[in-house]
Design a protein around this motif. Sequence first.
Motif, PDB file in Angstrom:
ATOM      1  N   SER A 199       1.188  -1.000   0.333  1.00  0.00           N
ATOM      2  CA  SER A 199       0.265   0.140  -0.139  1.00  0.00           C
ATOM      3  C   SER A 199       1.070   1.109  -0.120  1.00  0.00           C
ATOM      4  O   SER A 199       0.761   2.208   0.032  1.00  0.00           O
ATOM      5  CB  SER A 199      -0.507  -0.224   1.543  1.00  0.00           C
ATOM      6  OG  SER A 199      -1.540  -0.817   1.273  1.00  0.00           O
ATOM      7  N   ALA A 245      -5.437   1.728  -4.790  1.00  0.00           N
ATOM      8  CA  ALA A 245      -5.451   0.613  -3.406  1.00  0.00           C
ATOM      9  C   ALA A 245      -6.803  -0.269  -3.254  1.00  0.00           C
ATOM     10  O   ALA A 245      -6.554  -1.727  -3.001  1.00  0.00           O
ATOM     11  CB  ALA A 245      -4.883   1.332  -2.558  1.00  0.00           C
ATOM     12  N   LEU A 300      -5.078  -3.848  -0.650  1.00  0.00           N
ATOM     13  CA  LEU A 300      -4.905  -3.220  -0.361  1.00  0.00           C
ATOM     14  C   LEU A 300      -5.527  -2.211   0.254  1.00  0.00           C
ATOM     15  O   LEU A 300      -6.602  -2.198   1.086  1.00  0.00           O
ATOM     16  CB  LEU A 300      -3.294  -2.152  -1.038  1.00  0.00           C
ATOM     17  CG  LEU A 300      -3.253  -2.780  -2.303  1.00  0.00           C
ATOM     18  CD1 LEU A 300      -2.406  -2.880  -3.103  1.00  0.00           C
ATOM     19  CD2 LEU A 300      -1.943  -4.461  -1.634  1.00  0.00           C
ATOM     20  N   SER A 301      -4.657  -1.505   1.467  1.00  0.00           N
ATOM     21  CA  SER A 301      -4.942  -0.165   2.041  1.00  0.00           C
ATOM     22  C   SER A 301      -4.995   0.874   1.435  1.00  0.00           C
ATOM     23  O   SER A 301      -4.222   1.785   1.787  1.00  0.00           O
ATOM     24  CB  SER A 301      -4.224  -0.394   3.662  1.00  0.00           C
ATOM     25  OG  SER A 301      -4.843   0.723   4.339  1.00  0.00           O
ATOM     26  N   THR A 305      -2.286   4.368   1.189  1.00  0.00           N
ATOM     27  CA  THR A 305      -1.914   4.640   0.041  1.00  0.00           C
ATOM     28  C   THR A 305      -2.372   6.300   0.019  1.00  0.00           C
ATOM     29  O   THR A 305      -1.160   6.418  -0.436  1.00  0.00           O
ATOM     30  CB  THR A 305      -3.357   3.625  -0.899  1.00  0.00           C
ATOM     31  OG1 THR A 305      -2.698   2.200  -0.973  1.00  0.00           O
ATOM     32  CG2 THR A 305      -2.075   3.982  -2.385  1.00  0.00           C
TER      33      THR A 305
END
Lengths: 531, 531
Positions: free
Chosen positions: A223, A266, A271-272, A276
Amino acid sequence: MGVGITEFLWKNELAAEHPQVIPISVFIAILCLCLVIGHLLEENRWVNESITAILVGAVSGTVILLISKGKSSHILVFDEELFFIYLLPPIIFNAGFQVKKKKFFHNFLTIMSFGVIGVFISTVIISFGTWWLFPKLGFKGLSARDYLAIGTIFSSTDTVCTLQILHQDETPLLYSLVFGEGVVNDATSVVLFNAVQKIHFESLNGWTALQVFGNFLYLFSTSTILGIAVGLITAFVLKTLYFGRHSTTRELAIMVLMAYLSYMLAELFSLSGILTVFFCGVLMSHYASYNVTESSRITSRHVFAMMSFIAETFIFLYVGTDALDVTKWKTSSLSVGGTLGVSSVITAFVLLGRAAFVFPLSVLTNFMNRHTERNESITFKHQVIIWWAGLMRGAVSIALAFKQFTYSGVTLDPVNAAMVTNTTIVVLFTTLVFGFLTKPLVNYLLPHDASHNNTGNRGKRTEPGSPKEDATLPLLSFDESASTNFNRAKDSISLLMEQPVYTIHRYWRKFDDKYMRPIFGGPRRENQPEC
Amino acid sequence: MGVGITEFLWKNELAAEHPQVIPISVFIAILCLCLVIGHLLEENRWVNESITAILVGAVSGTVILLISKGKSSHILVFDEELFFIYLLPPIIFNAGFQVKKKKFFHNFLTIMSFGVIGVFISTVIISFGTWWLFPKLGFKGLSARDYLAIGTIFSSTDTVCTLQILHQDETPLLYSLVFGEGVVNDATSVVLFNAVQKIHFESLNGWTALQVFGNFLYLFSTSTILGIAVGLITAFVLKTLYFGRHSTTRELAIMVLMAYLSYMLAELFSLSGILTVFFCGVLMSHYASYNVTESSRITSRHVFAMMSFIAETFIFLYVGTDALDVTKWKTSSLSVGGTLGVSSVITAFVLLGRAAFVFPLSVLTNFMNRHTERNESITFKHQVIIWWAGLMRGAVSIALAFKQFTYSGVTLDPVNAAMVTNTTIVVLFTTLVFGFLTKPLVNYLLPHDASHNNTGNRGKRTEPGSPKEDATLPLLSFDESASTNFNRAKDSISLLMEQPVYTIHRYWRKFDDKYMRPIFGGPRRENQPEC
């Protein structure tokens, strides 16, 4: 005002045609009201923006409850997507964009240990504590995943309240620690929450904890890299094409869109987004904002602050109206006494979980910095303030709780409803009670700082600089000017000599000056000694 | 870029969890691409932002069509609410906020006659023309309401293209007429469209036309009053409370929220949000923007320009992708030849309907201004440019067509699908072909103006002032400085002496200085002669 109109129009034919128009109008009217009340209460430093918004929300909720004759207290139905896709990104991006990067990176290791290790410790303590005590209070039915989720939900802090009272120039270390931890902590909680969702409890073994940690590290690093990449691409594009030549509007648009894109990408890649977009904000303010015209630089800073401000107020307003949601209270499996017990247990473990990492980690930090002689060590009073600063639970806790225990804001399961109401109570209690007590506490521990604050330098997080300076300040505040740097360098050269972080920082600055800034933009530091 | 990612993720599990994430990411990526391409094509003055967006949209649509193997060309499903609740308000508000009020009000009567009477004439001609010719082309099945709706749909113009080529300082009258008409015309079309919806065709009689007109007048006046009221309230609140004292963020937030609230309130009361938000914008820039801090003034101007810019690009991008919507093409009741015929008929009546009011009304205006001797009369060349400027159809036409002929962007009725595809064709044709020809035409008719433009002063509507001046310009451009005013007044005193509009304007200025500005804010004009 808005509510009166609502009453009149609730049965209006328009409601059917444009179902969104009425709630949006009412909500915006209440938001405006909130801003005005917040402004009028500005000098009263016992309350803050969050408390105002929650109280206004609660009053609005009551009015709506009366109008709808006890059916509903909601204007808007809670939408997890609304929160995670539209409200959270501007808040976190703004935090990254406005963060004093120098301070942040100077205290990088300390902030990271508080924000990452701290969340792990707090999560473990809250999870085990609730898992141990909830059944004893007669509150059963939660799974292991739920307990771990509760741990992460109540490990995310809301430091706005404390930041409004601390004075950045008097206690720079304290301020940067509280601010930095507040940001990293939010991100860590969300990442950890998502990591917990991926645990396969049916095949639980010794590896699980390691898997969670590995998953966490993977999410954290990818991220961050994505955020940095998007930030650098934006800076590079802005520098190469120099949009401002033709249109300042385009510069602004590309900054806003790319920031948002980083978050969405993200999320796309699981992802987070929160991490990001935070790093994207840091990179944008470090490079990209130097590649745009002056007016765009001023504008961008204010735009991001405004969007973040509206989003934050919106969330607290929502929490306020949600507190009166009768349906959830009726669905809850707990009695009034039971709810009080469960909330108290959570609050107790919140206090304990935070103490369990703030004090040891502070001692560790002081030990690491033992060679430095100046006021850079974290005194016990400061430790108490750091501990206190993170006791308030806010928007992220609410959002995560809704994500875990409801389906689009609605739950029919008594246990889940109980958890949602308990989360609301804990958020309300910590924000209102702990929030009210922050001022006296800081006053008591740091008498000088507090007195300074009565002159009204509030809301630091969103507006660094008084209005009068605002037109010129951003040009300086993004990065301190050369002469200031020189003086600071002289001052702190002895202090920093023995710190490893400093060495990393120095090499980074060299690298930054030599390779990064020429490519991605930023002011030159040529006529300035390398500190 | 975005599309590649999309292909990969189309089958991703995330798609199920967060259905909005993928289309939003792709759309934002394409928006960014659009901005970059628009910037790179900046010097090429044959294309403009709208054309770029449409072409990029069409290319994206093709790619998506190929990826989805001919199933769909859409990233986002058209949402009428998205357009009318989120995209249109910023565009119209920005127009009101950035309009040069002095020019606008000087030519108020002419602009109003073009923008209001013109739309009526154009609507009547297009409605009757299509009603007369469509059945002869074998295109049947439209009701009387549909024909009237078609009249209003194709009476809303898109003047952005011409404004980008005209030079404000060389032909101020022409510029202000084209700009002013563009704004009023949008509002009138939407109001008239809504008035048409309310006609009861079953009890049609001689009163109907009068009823429509009465309804129109009611909507027009109440919407205007609401907009003015909200604008004045905002100005008053900002002046009285002076938010900037504590927080510039709050000032900005309240301006943005109140602007949006004015639109939503108008929609709530079934008024014309577009008119309300326009007048709210005019009032805010005339009063409210003087009550905020300098940085907020700069920021607000850029923020509104940016939001408007993004919304406009978004819409044209959508039109581009929509052009390739296979479903609608297949559903359409018309053959390829039939579609071409119907589109040609519409385009012909668009040309005719506009000519039918531009030339007579220009002659009338010149007659009214016959006592003035200077270049304030509308020459024949200018008339041709005004006529041409309004031939492009844009976002409003598309939105109204979707509102009339689809249900949330989907239609299963062959006749309705045919109308939607025809609207798309007319919008594409007029924007692309007429848009491309605008530059040569203006070059030919006003050789001097055109040559001036090659230095790159494009996109006037959103960014008055080159980037370098931007940081200071807004403080001046909101209202010209005293000395400029004085010179202008001297210059034009002889010219304006005999115009009735001028007398009204003078009284308004006296009233404004004496009563309005002291209450609602604005610079004093004391040391300046009353012109």
